[in-house]
Scaffold this motif. Structure first.
Motif, PDB file in Angstrom:
ATOM      1  N   ASP A  38      47.657  48.277  55.896  1.00 52.07           N
ATOM      2  CA  ASP A  38      46.234  48.025  55.644  1.00 52.07           C
ATOM      3  C   ASP A  38      46.042  46.908  54.635  1.00 52.07           C
ATOM      4  O   ASP A  38      45.164  46.056  54.786  1.00 52.07           O
ATOM      5  CB  ASP A  38      45.566  49.302  55.110  1.00 52.07           C
ATOM      6  N   VAL A  39      46.852  46.908  53.586  1.00 51.49           N
ATOM      7  CA  VAL A  39      46.745  45.872  52.562  1.00 51.49           C
ATOM      8  C   VAL A  39      47.074  44.509  53.153  1.00 51.49           C
ATOM      9  O   VAL A  39      46.382  43.512  52.895  1.00 51.49           O
ATOM     10  CB  VAL A  39      47.676  46.186  51.374  1.00 51.49           C
ATOM     11  N   ALA A  40      48.096  44.462  53.983  1.00 52.36           N
ATOM     12  CA  ALA A  40      48.483  43.196  54.612  1.00 52.36           C
ATOM     13  C   ALA A  40      47.373  42.672  55.509  1.00 52.36           C
ATOM     14  O   ALA A  40      47.101  41.460  55.548  1.00 52.36           O
ATOM     15  CB  ALA A  40      49.761  43.401  55.422  1.00 52.36           C
ATOM     16  N   HIS A  41      46.713  43.568  56.234  1.00 49.71           N
ATOM     17  CA  HIS A  41      45.664  43.140  57.162  1.00 49.71           C
ATOM     18  C   HIS A  41      44.471  42.551  56.418  1.00 49.71           C
ATOM     19  O   HIS A  41      43.944  41.490  56.795  1.00 49.71           O
ATOM     20  CB  HIS A  41      45.212  44.321  58.020  1.00 49.71           C
ATOM     21  N   CYS A  42      44.066  43.209  55.346  1.00 50.90           N
ATOM     22  CA  CYS A  42      42.969  42.665  54.553  1.00 50.90           C
ATOM     23  C   CYS A  42      43.393  41.365  53.877  1.00 50.90           C
ATOM     24  O   CYS A  42      42.608  40.415  53.777  1.00 50.90           O
ATOM     25  CB  CYS A  42      42.515  43.687  53.513  1.00 50.90           C
ATOM     26  N   SER A  43      44.635  41.297  53.450  1.00 51.31           N
ATOM     27  CA  SER A  43      45.145  40.081  52.805  1.00 51.31           C
ATOM     28  C   SER A  43      45.076  38.888  53.737  1.00 51.31           C
ATOM     29  O   SER A  43      44.644  37.789  53.349  1.00 51.31           O
ATOM     30  CB  SER A  43      46.594  40.297  52.351  1.00 51.31           C
ATOM     31  N   ALA A  95      46.888  42.065  47.275  1.00 47.77           N
ATOM     32  CA  ALA A  95      47.896  43.105  47.010  1.00 47.77           C
ATOM     33  C   ALA A  95      47.949  43.439  45.523  1.00 47.77           C
ATOM     34  O   ALA A  95      48.118  44.606  45.143  1.00 47.77           O
ATOM     35  CB  ALA A  95      49.264  42.654  47.505  1.00 47.77           C
ATOM     36  N   GLU A  96      47.801  42.434  44.677  1.00 46.70           N
ATOM     37  CA  GLU A  96      47.769  42.682  43.235  1.00 46.70           C
ATOM     38  C   GLU A  96      46.561  43.540  42.869  1.00 46.70           C
ATOM     39  O   GLU A  96      46.667  44.476  42.067  1.00 46.70           O
ATOM     40  CB  GLU A  96      47.709  41.350  42.476  1.00 46.70           C
ATOM     41  N   ALA A  97      45.406  43.211  43.448  1.00 47.62           N
ATOM     42  CA  ALA A  97      44.189  43.977  43.164  1.00 47.62           C
ATOM     43  C   ALA A  97      44.340  45.421  43.615  1.00 47.62           C
ATOM     44  O   ALA A  97      43.857  46.343  42.945  1.00 47.62           O
ATOM     45  CB  ALA A  97      42.992  43.319  43.859  1.00 47.62           C
ATOM     46  N   TYR A  98      45.008  45.618  44.739  1.00 45.99           N
ATOM     47  CA  TYR A  98      45.225  46.976  45.260  1.00 45.99           C
ATOM     48  C   TYR A  98      46.070  47.798  44.279  1.00 45.99           C
ATOM     49  O   TYR A  98      45.748  48.952  43.988  1.00 45.99           O
ATOM     50  CB  TYR A  98      45.908  46.886  46.619  1.00 45.99           C
ATOM     51  N   GLU A  99      47.119  47.209  43.765  1.00 41.97           N
ATOM     52  CA  GLU A  99      47.963  47.924  42.802  1.00 41.97           C
ATOM     53  C   GLU A  99      47.226  48.141  41.484  1.00 41.97           C
ATOM     54  O   GLU A  99      47.365  49.194  40.849  1.00 41.97           O
ATOM     55  CB  GLU A  99      49.269  47.163  42.587  1.00 41.97           C
ATOM     56  N   GLU A 100      46.428  47.166  41.071  1.00 44.23           N
ATOM     57  CA  GLU A 100      45.641  47.322  39.846  1.00 44.23           C
ATOM     58  C   GLU A 100      44.648  48.476  39.969  1.00 44.23           C
ATOM     59  O   GLU A 100      44.286  49.116  38.981  1.00 44.23           O
ATOM     60  CB  GLU A 100      44.898  46.017  39.531  1.00 44.23           C
ATOM     61  N   ALA A 101      44.211  48.734  41.219  1.00 44.09           N
ATOM     62  CA  ALA A 101      43.262  49.817  41.467  1.00 44.09           C
ATOM     63  C   ALA A 101      43.951  51.166  41.603  1.00 44.09           C
ATOM     64  O   ALA A 101      43.285  52.182  41.844  1.00 44.09           O
ATOM     65  CB  ALA A 101      42.460  49.512  42.736  1.00 44.09           C
ATOM     66  N   GLU A 122      35.311  36.926  43.569  1.00 45.94           N
ATOM     67  CA  GLU A 122      36.070  37.512  42.461  1.00 45.94           C
ATOM     68  C   GLU A 122      35.545  38.907  42.103  1.00 45.94           C
ATOM     69  O   GLU A 122      36.286  39.730  41.548  1.00 45.94           O
ATOM     70  CB  GLU A 122      36.033  36.602  41.227  1.00 45.94           C
ATOM     71  N   THR A 123      34.287  39.184  42.431  1.00 46.37           N
ATOM     72  CA  THR A 123      33.732  40.526  42.219  1.00 46.37           C
ATOM     73  C   THR A 123      34.066  41.452  43.379  1.00 46.37           C
ATOM     74  O   THR A 123      34.397  42.628  43.181  1.00 46.37           O
ATOM     75  CB  THR A 123      32.200  40.451  42.058  1.00 46.37           C
ATOM     76  N   ARG A 124      34.009  40.913  44.598  1.00 48.92           N
ATOM     77  CA  ARG A 124      34.170  41.768  45.779  1.00 48.92           C
ATOM     78  C   ARG A 124      35.615  42.186  46.025  1.00 48.92           C
ATOM     79  O   ARG A 124      35.866  43.288  46.533  1.00 48.92           O
ATOM     80  CB  ARG A 124      33.628  41.052  47.026  1.00 48.92           C
ATOM     81  N   VAL A 125      36.582  41.360  45.693  1.00 47.15           N
ATOM     82  CA  VAL A 125      37.985  41.704  45.970  1.00 47.15           C
ATOM     83  C   VAL A 125      38.416  42.987  45.254  1.00 47.15           C
ATOM     84  O   VAL A 125      39.015  43.871  45.874  1.00 47.15           O
ATOM     85  CB  VAL A 125      38.917  40.517  45.652  1.00 47.15           C
ATOM     86  N   PRO A 126      38.133  43.158  43.970  1.00 47.45           N
ATOM     87  CA  PRO A 126      38.482  44.441  43.337  1.00 47.45           C
ATOM     88  C   PRO A 126      37.754  45.630  43.964  1.00 47.45           C
ATOM     89  O   PRO A 126      38.315  46.734  44.047  1.00 47.45           O
ATOM     90  CB  PRO A 126      38.061  44.243  41.874  1.00 47.45           C
ATOM     91  N   LEU A 127      36.523  45.423  44.421  1.00 45.38           N
ATOM     92  CA  LEU A 127      35.795  46.498  45.090  1.00 45.38           C
ATOM     93  C   LEU A 127      36.474  46.873  46.397  1.00 45.38           C
ATOM     94  O   LEU A 127      36.613  48.063  46.734  1.00 45.38           O
ATOM     95  CB  LEU A 127      34.345  46.073  45.360  1.00 45.38           C
ATOM     96  N   LEU A 128      36.887  45.869  47.149  1.00 45.57           N
ATOM     97  CA  LEU A 128      37.610  46.124  48.395  1.00 45.57           C
ATOM     98  C   LEU A 128      38.896  46.898  48.117  1.00 45.57           C
ATOM     99  O   LEU A 128      39.234  47.847  48.831  1.00 45.57           O
ATOM    100  CB  LEU A 128      37.941  44.798  49.091  1.00 45.57           C
ATOM    101  N   ALA A 129      39.601  46.487  47.082  1.00 46.10           N
ATOM    102  CA  ALA A 129      40.864  47.147  46.746  1.00 46.10           C
ATOM    103  C   ALA A 129      40.644  48.606  46.373  1.00 46.10           C
ATOM    104  O   ALA A 129      41.368  49.503  46.842  1.00 46.10           O
ATOM    105  CB  ALA A 129      41.553  46.394  45.607  1.00 46.10           C
ATOM    106  N   ARG A 130      39.642  48.869  45.542  1.00 47.10           N
ATOM    107  CA  ARG A 130      39.380  50.249  45.135  1.00 47.10           C
ATOM    108  C   ARG A 130      38.958  51.103  46.324  1.00 47.10           C
ATOM    109  O   ARG A 130      39.340  52.275  46.429  1.00 47.10           O
ATOM    110  CB  ARG A 130      38.311  50.276  44.032  1.00 47.10           C
ATOM    111  N   GLN A 131      38.169  50.519  47.231  1.00 47.55           N
ATOM    112  CA  GLN A 131      37.745  51.283  48.401  1.00 47.55           C
ATOM    113  C   GLN A 131      38.932  51.625  49.290  1.00 47.55           C
ATOM    114  O   GLN A 131      39.022  52.733  49.832  1.00 47.55           O
ATOM    115  CB  GLN A 131      36.716  50.483  49.201  1.00 47.55           C
TER     116      GLN A 131
END
Length: 319
Positions: free
Chosen positions: A230-235, A251-257, A126-135
Motif C-alpha cells: 500500500d505504501v509503495a502504491h501511494c508513493s 514511506a518516511e511519513a508513514y513510518e513517522e506516523a 506538505e500538509t496532505r502527505v502526513p495526513l495520508l500517511a496517518r490515514q
C-alpha cells in the motif's frame, strides 16, 4: 425540480433499482457524473426527501468490465464497507449492491455520499502527505474477524514496458529485482488502491494548512498482504503527480506516523520497485483522469518521464 435529462442518464432498470432502496416518498431528482474513475462509472445521485430537502448517494456501475470481475470487486467492496462501519475509518456506508446485474442493467453498488473532494494540486502537499500517511496507518491497524483475500500482483518481468529514453541500466536492474521471489511479510489489512485520487479532503479556503481527510473511497481491491505494498502504491502515485522526491518522502511519513514497513532496506525497495514497474503498463490510463481533474500538464509523456526518474531514484538508493 427534477432534471429529466440528467436523471435518465442512469439506465431505467438501474434507476428503478435505486428507487426501491430509497425511503418512502423519496425520489432521484438529479444525477451528476463524477470524474476520476478508471474501471467504473461513478455518479452522484441527488435524492429529494419527503420534507422538501435533499441528500446525496453515489452509484458505482461497472459498464466495461466483465460480469465475473465486476461481481468479485463489488462483493468485496460491499463486504468491506460493512466491515468499516463504526471503525473510525471514514468510508462510505453501503446502501445496496447488485453484483451480477440481476436487477440493474450493469453490475452496480449504491453507497452514501461523503463530504470533501480529491485534491491533486501541488499546493498544500506538505500538509496532505502526513495526513495520508496517518490515514493509511489507521487502515493497516484494522483486524477483521475474517481476512480478505491475499493480495494480487499481475506485473511480471516480461510485462514491464520500459519508457522511451529511460535509463536502460536502471530499468534492467529493476526488472531483474522483481524476477526474485517476494520477501516474506507479516500480513495486514490493505486498501490496495490507496492514493490521492481515492482520498477526499476537507480544505478550508482561507486555511489550506487546516486540511483534514473526510473520506477514503474505492474499496474494491481490499486484500491481505504487506503494508509495504500500500505504501509503495501511494508513493508511486505521489511521484507521478508531484515529482519523484514526494514518492520517496511518503514511506518516511508513514513510518513517522507509526507505520511499520519491511525489516530491511532491500525488502522495502522490492515492493516500491514492483509497484513503480506496474505503472509502466498503464501510464496512459492512469494519467487521463488526472488531466480531466485539471492537471493538464501531466501528459502521457510527462508522466513517463517522471516514472523513469522515480524508478531510477529507487535504484540509485540501492547503491
Amino acid at each position: 425540480m427534477t432534471n429529466h435529462d440528467e436523471v435518465t442518464a442512469v439506465r431505467p432498470s438501474t434507476l428503478a433499482w435505486v428507487s426501491r432502496h430509497l425511503e418512502a416518498g423519496e425520489r432521484v431528482v438529479r444525477t451528476e457524473a463524477l470524474h476520476g474513475g478508471i474501471t467504473a462509472e461513478m455518479r452522484r445521485l441527488t435524492i429529494g426527501t419527503r420534507d422538501g430537502g435533499t441528500r446525496d448517494l453515489v452509484l458505482r456501475t461497472f459498464v466495461t468490465v466483465d460480469v465475473e470481475h465486476a461481481e468479485d470487486g463489488l462483493n468485496r467492496e460491499a463486504d468491506t464497507l460493512t466491515l468499516l462501519t463504526g471503525t473510525g475509518v471514514p468510508a462510505p456506508g453501503l446502501v445496496a449492491v447488485d453484483p451480477t446485474a440481476a436487477q440493474c442493467e450493469y453490475p452496480s453498488l449504491l453507497m452514501t455520499h461523503l463530504p470533501g473532494r480529491t485534491v491533486l494540486d501541488d499546493e498544500g502537499l506538505e500538509t496532505r502527505v502526513p495526513l495520508l500517511a496517518r490515514q493509511l496507518v489507521a487502515i493497516h491497524a484494522l483486524r477483521p474477524a475474517e481476512r480478505p483475500r491475499k493480495y494480487v500482483t499481475l506485473t511480471t518481468a516480461d510485462t514491464v514496458v520500459t519508457p522511451k529514453g529511460a535509463d536502460a541500466a536502471a530499468w534492467a536492474a529493476a526488472i531483474d529485482m522483481i524476477r526474485k521471489p517476494a520477501p516474506s511479510y507479516e500480513g495486514r489489512f490493505l486498501h490496495r488502491d490507496f492514493h490521492p485520487g481515492n482520498v477526499l479532503f476537507d480544505v478550508p479556503p482561507p486555511r489550506p494548512a487546516d486540511a483534514r481527510i473526510a473520506g477514503v473511497v474505492d474499496w474494491a481491491g481490499t486484500s491481505w498482504g504487506p503494508t509495504d505494498l500500500d505504501v509503495a502504491h501511494c508513493s508511486t502515485n505521489l511521484a507521478l503527480l508531484h515529482g519523484p522526491a514526494w514518492g520517496l518522502r511518503f514511506a518516511e511519513a508513514y513510518e513517522e506516523a507509526g507505520g511499520v514497513l519491511a525489516a530491511t532496506a532491500s525488502e522495502r525497495l522490492y515492493w516500491r520497485v514492483r509497484d513503480g514497474l506496474a505503472f509502466s503498463e498503464e501510464v496512459q490510463v492512469v494519467s487521463q483522469p488526472w488531466r480531466e481533474a485539471g492537471r493538464t500538464e501531466l501528459t502521457t509523456r510527462a508522466v513517463e518521464e517522471r516514472l523513469d526518474a522515480y524508478v531510477t531514484a529507487l535504484m540509485d538508493a540501492l547503491g
